[in-house]
Scaffold this active site. Structure first.
Site, PDB file in Angstrom:
ATOM      1  N   SER A   5      24.770   0.752 -19.392  1.00  0.00           N
ATOM      2  CA  SER A   5      25.801   1.507 -19.048  1.00  0.00           C
ATOM      3  C   SER A   5      26.593   0.798 -17.840  1.00  0.00           C
ATOM      4  CB  SER A   5      25.405   2.894 -18.329  1.00  0.00           C
ATOM      5  OG  SER A   5      24.870   3.634 -19.142  1.00  0.00           O
TER       6      SER A   5
ATOM      7  N   GLU B 208      16.505  -6.154 -25.397  1.00  0.00           N
ATOM      8  CA  GLU B 208      16.143  -4.776 -25.711  1.00  0.00           C
ATOM      9  C   GLU B 208      15.924  -4.552 -27.339  1.00  0.00           C
ATOM     10  OE1 GLU B 208      18.034  -1.781 -23.799  1.00  0.00           O
ATOM     11  OE2 GLU B 208      19.149  -3.134 -22.655  1.00  0.00           O
TER      12      GLU B 208
ATOM     13  N   HIS C 127      26.950 -27.353 -12.077  1.00  0.00           N
ATOM     14  CA  HIS C 127      26.497 -27.902 -10.955  1.00  0.00           C
ATOM     15  C   HIS C 127      24.900 -27.654 -10.732  1.00  0.00           C
ATOM     16  CE1 HIS C 127      30.829 -28.516  -9.785  1.00  0.00           C
ATOM     17  NE2 HIS C 127      30.934 -27.472 -10.692  1.00  0.00           N
TER      18      HIS C 127
ATOM     19  N   LYS D  60      11.338   2.837 -15.212  1.00  0.00           N
ATOM     20  CA  LYS D  60      12.207   4.093 -14.719  1.00  0.00           C
ATOM     21  C   LYS D  60      10.937   5.040 -13.938  1.00  0.00           C
ATOM     22  CE  LYS D  60      16.448   4.126 -17.408  1.00  0.00           C
ATOM     23  NZ  LYS D  60      16.931   4.918 -18.206  1.00  0.00           N
TER      24      LYS D  60
HETATM   25  C1  F6R Z   1      20.340   0.042 -23.197  1.00  0.00           C
HETATM   26  C2  F6R Z   1      19.280   0.958 -22.332  1.00  0.00           C
HETATM   27  C3  F6R Z   1      19.143   0.674 -20.824  1.00  0.00           C
HETATM   28  C4  F6R Z   1      19.829   1.872 -20.101  1.00  0.00           C
HETATM   29  C5  F6R Z   1      19.534   1.794 -18.855  1.00  0.00           C
HETATM   30  C6  F6R Z   1      20.237   2.815 -18.029  1.00  0.00           C
HETATM   31  O1  F6R Z   1      20.517   0.822 -24.419  1.00  0.00           O
HETATM   32  O2  F6R Z   1      18.386   1.594 -22.969  1.00  0.00           O
HETATM   33  O3  F6R Z   1      19.727  -0.380 -20.510  1.00  0.00           O
HETATM   34  O4  F6R Z   1      21.276   1.635 -20.593  1.00  0.00           O
HETATM   35  O5  F6R Z   1      18.210   2.044 -18.685  1.00  0.00           O
HETATM   36  O6  F6R Z   1      20.020   3.906 -18.721  1.00  0.00           O
HETATM   37  P1  F6R Z   1      21.582   4.927 -18.753  1.00  0.00           P
HETATM   38  O7  F6R Z   1      22.422   4.197 -19.455  1.00  0.00           O
HETATM   39  O8  F6R Z   1      21.133   6.093 -19.484  1.00  0.00           O
HETATM   40  O9  F6R Z   1      22.205   5.042 -17.359  1.00  0.00           O
END
Ligand code: F6R
Length: 326
Positions: free
Chosen positions: A39, A210, A226, A318
């Site tokens: 995102s 990913e 550089h 996360k």
């Molecule tokens: C891309 C992916 C991750 C998420 C990121 C943020 O497919 O799975 O890079 O984009 O962990 O999560 P969102 O996009 O849901 O805010």
């Protein structure tokens, strides 16, 4: 997953429905776009597209859980999270509300959708059932719909034209991707391009990470000349690297610079493959390049026998950041 990427021409059109829903009655001083991962890159793309069209306000992309100190009620803060539940992005949103900024949310679901109705924040919904990285065209065109209200940077016609262009070239893109994946197999890619296409280079890296589950490295010209260039005076394991040269054939000077970088790498025993960008304009070229990167990473996942869809380590991360920040 491959099928989801094949849906890009439709995503480009679908997102235009969101344009009719955008209302903006302010003239912001700065546009701040917050998001992470698949995102967050949408902000980088939108900024690059806006500046390629002469957009005349600062656009700041924030990939963090806090806003820059200067951000206040004069600024427009757009938060993007495909899931709507990314902790860093939610933190930025809460801070924007506290600082009385004008805010906008783009998400498919999640906590941010709830917060939109609780705080009467304008909300633009993107389709559910995708994965964030695959939802790039829909999130991007939706975001451009907001920027268009500040100053027009893209017309509906351009989105339609790009959709047709991608559809017509789908098979060729998949075939080229298969070839590139074969070149990259068992190597660590060095993605090399110049500043204008830096967001695309980062996107390619992220897709390889990913989907194919491999590390890779990004180098951007002219900055490359550089510092990184010196690192090749003492090349360690040159056989492990493979250059991926992201080139816009119409951009003669920068293509010459990439040729120089390629020459230097080849002298050190690093082989390279070109990723030539096609399309009539910058938007088409970066969508083309992104789709080529998507299919390349899927083909590489096939070669490695890994599942492109699952990103276990992100889920692990996360959990950690949530416990640290909450
Ligand atoms: C891309 C992916 C991750 C998420 C990121 C943020 O497919 O799975 O890079 O984009 O962990 O999560 P969102 O996009 O849901 O805010």
């Amino acid at each position: 997953m491959r099928e989801l990427y094949r849906g890009w021409p439709d995503q480009l059109i679908k997102a235009l429905e969101n344009w009719n829903k955008v209302e903006l009655d302010v003239d912001p001083r700065t546009i701040v776009i917050c998001g992470m991962g698949g995102s967050g890159i949408v902000g980088d793309y939108a900024r690059a597209i806006a500046y390629s069209k002469g957009f005349d306000k600062p656009i700041i992309v924030v990939k963090d859980y806090t806003l820059p100190s200067f951000v206040n009620e004069n600024d427009l803060v757009i938060v993007i999270s495909y899931s709507g539940s990314t902790i860093e992005t939610i933190k930025c949103f809460e801070e924007a509300i506290k600082r009385k900024c004008r805010t906008y949310i783009i998400a498919s679901n999640g906590i941010l959708e709830e917060r939109a109705s609780e705080t009467s924040t304008p909300f633009l919904k993107v389709s559910k059932g995708l994965v964030p990285r695959v939802a790039l065209p829909e999130m991007l065109v939706t975001l451009i719909g907001i920027l268009n209200k500040v100053k027009e940077i893209m017309s509906k016609d351009e989105a339609f034209k790009c959709s047709v262009f991608i559809k017509e070239n789908m098979k060729a893109i998949e075939n080229r991707a298969k070839y590139i994946a074969e070149q990259l197999y068992a190597k660590i890619p060095i993605i090399l391009t110049y500043e204008k296409y830096a967001p695309l280079a980062w996107r390619i890296k992220n897709e390889l990470n990913e989907n194919a589950k491999i590390p890779s490295k990004v180098e951007i010209l002219p900055e490359w000349g550089h510092h990184d260039i010196v690192g090749w005076e003492n090349p360690i394991s040159p056989g492990i690297w493979h250059g991926l040269l992201v080139k816009d054939p119409e951009d003669i000077n920068t293509s010459k610079l990439i040729d120089f970088a390629n020459y230097l790498l080849s002298e050190k025993g690093v082989r390279s493959t070109s990723m030539e960008l096609r399309g009539d304009n910058f938007f088409e070229k970066i969508i083309y390049g992104s789709l080529l990167a998507g299919f390349t990473s899927i083909s590489l996942a096939d070669l490695y026998g890994v599942d492109p869809l699952v990103t276990q380590s992100i889920a692990k991360y996360k959990g950690v950041i949530k416990s640290i920040l909450s």
